[in-house]
Structures are given as structure tokens and as C-alpha cells.
Write a protein that holds these residues in place. Structure first.
Motif, mmCIF file in Angstrom:
data_model
loop_
_atom_site.group_PDB
_atom_site.id
_atom_site.type_symbol
_atom_site.label_atom_id
_atom_site.label_comp_id
_atom_site.label_asym_id
_atom_site.label_seq_id
_atom_site.Cartn_x
_atom_site.Cartn_y
_atom_site.Cartn_z
ATOM 1 N N GLU A 1 0.835 -1.206 0.000
ATOM 2 C CA GLU A 1 0.000 0.000 0.000
ATOM 3 C C GLU A 1 0.870 1.257 0.000
ATOM 4 O OE1 GLU A 1 -3.598 2.029 2.606
ATOM 5 O OE2 GLU A 1 -3.043 -0.051 3.017
ATOM 6 N N ILE A 2 1.953 1.223 0.749
ATOM 7 C CA ILE A 2 2.885 2.354 0.751
ATOM 8 C C ILE A 2 3.522 2.489 -0.636
ATOM 9 C CG2 ILE A 2 5.028 3.292 1.728
ATOM 10 C CD1 ILE A 2 4.286 1.777 4.346
ATOM 11 N N ALA A 3 4.006 1.391 -1.179
ATOM 12 C CA ALA A 3 4.666 1.414 -2.485
ATOM 13 C C ALA A 3 3.740 1.935 -3.583
ATOM 14 C CB ALA A 3 5.180 0.019 -2.835
ATOM 15 N N GLN A 4 2.487 1.533 -3.550
ATOM 16 C CA GLN A 4 1.531 1.940 -4.587
ATOM 17 C C GLN A 4 1.151 3.415 -4.487
ATOM 18 O OE1 GLN A 4 -1.670 -0.825 -3.987
ATOM 19 N NE2 GLN A 4 -0.586 -2.508 -4.980
ATOM 20 N N ASN A 5 1.221 3.982 -3.291
ATOM 21 C CA ASN A 5 0.729 5.346 -3.079
ATOM 22 C C ASN A 5 1.797 6.401 -2.825
ATOM 23 O OD1 ASN A 5 -2.298 5.042 -3.054
ATOM 24 N ND2 ASN A 5 -1.706 3.465 -1.587
ATOM 25 N N MET A 6 3.022 5.989 -2.586
ATOM 26 C CA MET A 6 4.081 6.913 -2.169
ATOM 27 C C MET A 6 4.218 8.114 -3.118
ATOM 28 S SD MET A 6 6.499 7.652 0.013
ATOM 29 C CE MET A 6 7.089 6.196 0.815
ATOM 30 N N GLU A 7 4.343 7.867 -4.385
ATOM 31 C CA GLU A 7 4.559 8.960 -5.330
ATOM 32 C C GLU A 7 3.380 9.934 -5.339
ATOM 33 O OE1 GLU A 7 6.280 9.705 -9.801
ATOM 34 O OE2 GLU A 7 5.477 7.734 -9.311
ATOM 35 N N SER A 8 2.161 9.417 -5.303
ATOM 36 C CA SER A 8 0.996 10.322 -5.309
ATOM 37 C C SER A 8 0.903 11.102 -3.990
ATOM 38 C CB SER A 8 -0.296 9.558 -5.600
ATOM 39 O OG SER A 8 -0.573 8.621 -4.597
ATOM 40 N N TRP A 9 1.259 10.480 -2.855
ATOM 41 C CA TRP A 9 1.258 11.192 -1.578
ATOM 42 C C TRP A 9 2.272 12.335 -1.600
ATOM 43 C CZ3 TRP A 9 1.548 6.186 1.835
ATOM 44 C CH2 TRP A 9 0.285 5.572 1.877
ATOM 45 N N VAL A 10 3.443 12.084 -2.158
ATOM 46 C CA VAL A 10 4.474 13.121 -2.242
ATOM 47 C C VAL A 10 3.985 14.260 -3.138
ATOM 48 C CG1 VAL A 10 6.790 13.657 -3.116
ATOM 49 C CG2 VAL A 10 6.421 11.596 -1.742
ATOM 50 N N ASN A 11 3.457 13.925 -4.305
ATOM 51 C CA ASN A 11 2.981 14.961 -5.228
ATOM 52 C C ASN A 11 1.846 15.780 -4.607
ATOM 53 O OD1 ASN A 11 4.803 14.460 -7.325
ATOM 54 N ND2 ASN A 11 3.550 12.796 -8.104
#
Length: 159
Positions: free
Chosen positions: A140-150
Motif C-alpha cells: 500500500e505504501i509502495a503503490q501510493n508513495m509517489e501520489s502522496w508526495v505529489n
């Protein structure tokens, strides 16, 4: 795609092995943590030196990610990093990491939201405007990390 430069804020002694899992996800710019010996040596040089190290290492980062373990919210340097990120207008958010397994001590208790410790404009708690995600798995972290950062970077630009 270029990797996003971020700064990880966390409680070193308790969570460095969980943090390393997140660093290995690969969508973010690599920035290796200090070794335990280097961290201890830096701490011995005093609070001012540690804050200078934080300032230098946070300088060119676009986002600060607070990796929240059982005791993260109580750590003075984590508090300094959160305040600095906010004041510098950087993207900022948290991820609870208690569900990630550590080879030394398995999973851990959930920590307090570190953004509850800060009050911003008009007496508003920082936790009401800064996200602190509670994923149940590494995937779940891997799938969402980039969108959370953006999202955090975009929200910081609107502040």
C-alpha cells in the motif's frame, strides 16, 4: 521519470530498519540514512551541529516525509524537522510504519500523530491540514508513495 527529492524524518533507534524498506521502494531520490556509528558521532557534536546537518540535508528536498513509529512524535529532532519543513514551505506528510516488520522486533505499537504537537494559524492543529496515512501493508505504501508526495508538494504550494 525523475525521482522526487525527499527528506525522511524518523526515530533512528527504533525505526531505521522499517525506514530502509520505504527507501527501497524506488520512486524517490535515494538518500541513505547515516550509519548507527555516524549518527551517534553526529549527536555527540551537539544539538547545533545536528540541526545544521538537518538544514543542509533538507535544503534541496521538495518534501519531508515523517515516518511515524511508536515514539516518533516525542523525538526533538523530528519536531525540529517538521517545524522547518512547514516554515520552509516544503511538502509535508506522515506515514505510520508500525505495520512494517522489523527483523529485530517485528511490528510495533502505533505512534501518536506528530502533527498534533503543532498549532498553526488561528489556533488550528497542524494535523487538520497535514495528512498522516495509516497503510496496512508495504504494498500500500509502495503503490501510493509517489501520489502522496505529489499531493503534499501541491498542498504546500497553496499554503
Amino acid at each position: 521519470m525523475a525521482r522526487i527529492p525527499v527528506f525522511f524524518s524518523f526515530h533512528y533507534a527504533n525505526d531505521v530498519m522499517r525506514v530502509q524498506q520505504i527507501r527501497n521502494i524506488g520512486v524517490l531520490e535515494k538518500n541513505e540514512p547515516l550509519s548507527p556509528n555516524d549518527w551517534e558521532q553526529l549527536k555527540r557534536t551537539g544539538e547545533t551541529s545536528v540541526k545544521h546537518w538537518i538544514d543542509e540535508n533538507m535544503k534541496h528536498k521538495r518534501c519531508v516525509i515523517v515516518l511515524v513509529g511508536a515514539e516518533t512524535a516525542k523525538r526533538p529532532f523530528v519536531r525540529y524537522e517538521i517545524e522547518k519543513a512547514w516554515n520552509d514551505g516544503k511538502g509535508l506528510f506522515g506515514i505510520y510504519i508500525h505495520n512494517l516488520r522489523c527483523p529485530r522486533n517485528s511490528t510495533s505499537a502505533i505512534g501518536q500523530n506528530p502533527f498534533n504537537n503543532f498549532t498553526i494559524e488561528n489556533g488550528t492543529k497542524m494535523s487538520s491540514v497535514i495528512h498522516c496515512y495509516n497503510p496496512s501493508t508495504y504494498n500500500e505504501i509502495a503503490q501510493n508513495m509517489e501520489s502522496w508526495v505529489n499531493l503534499a508538494i501541491a498542498e504546500a504550494q497553496r499554503r
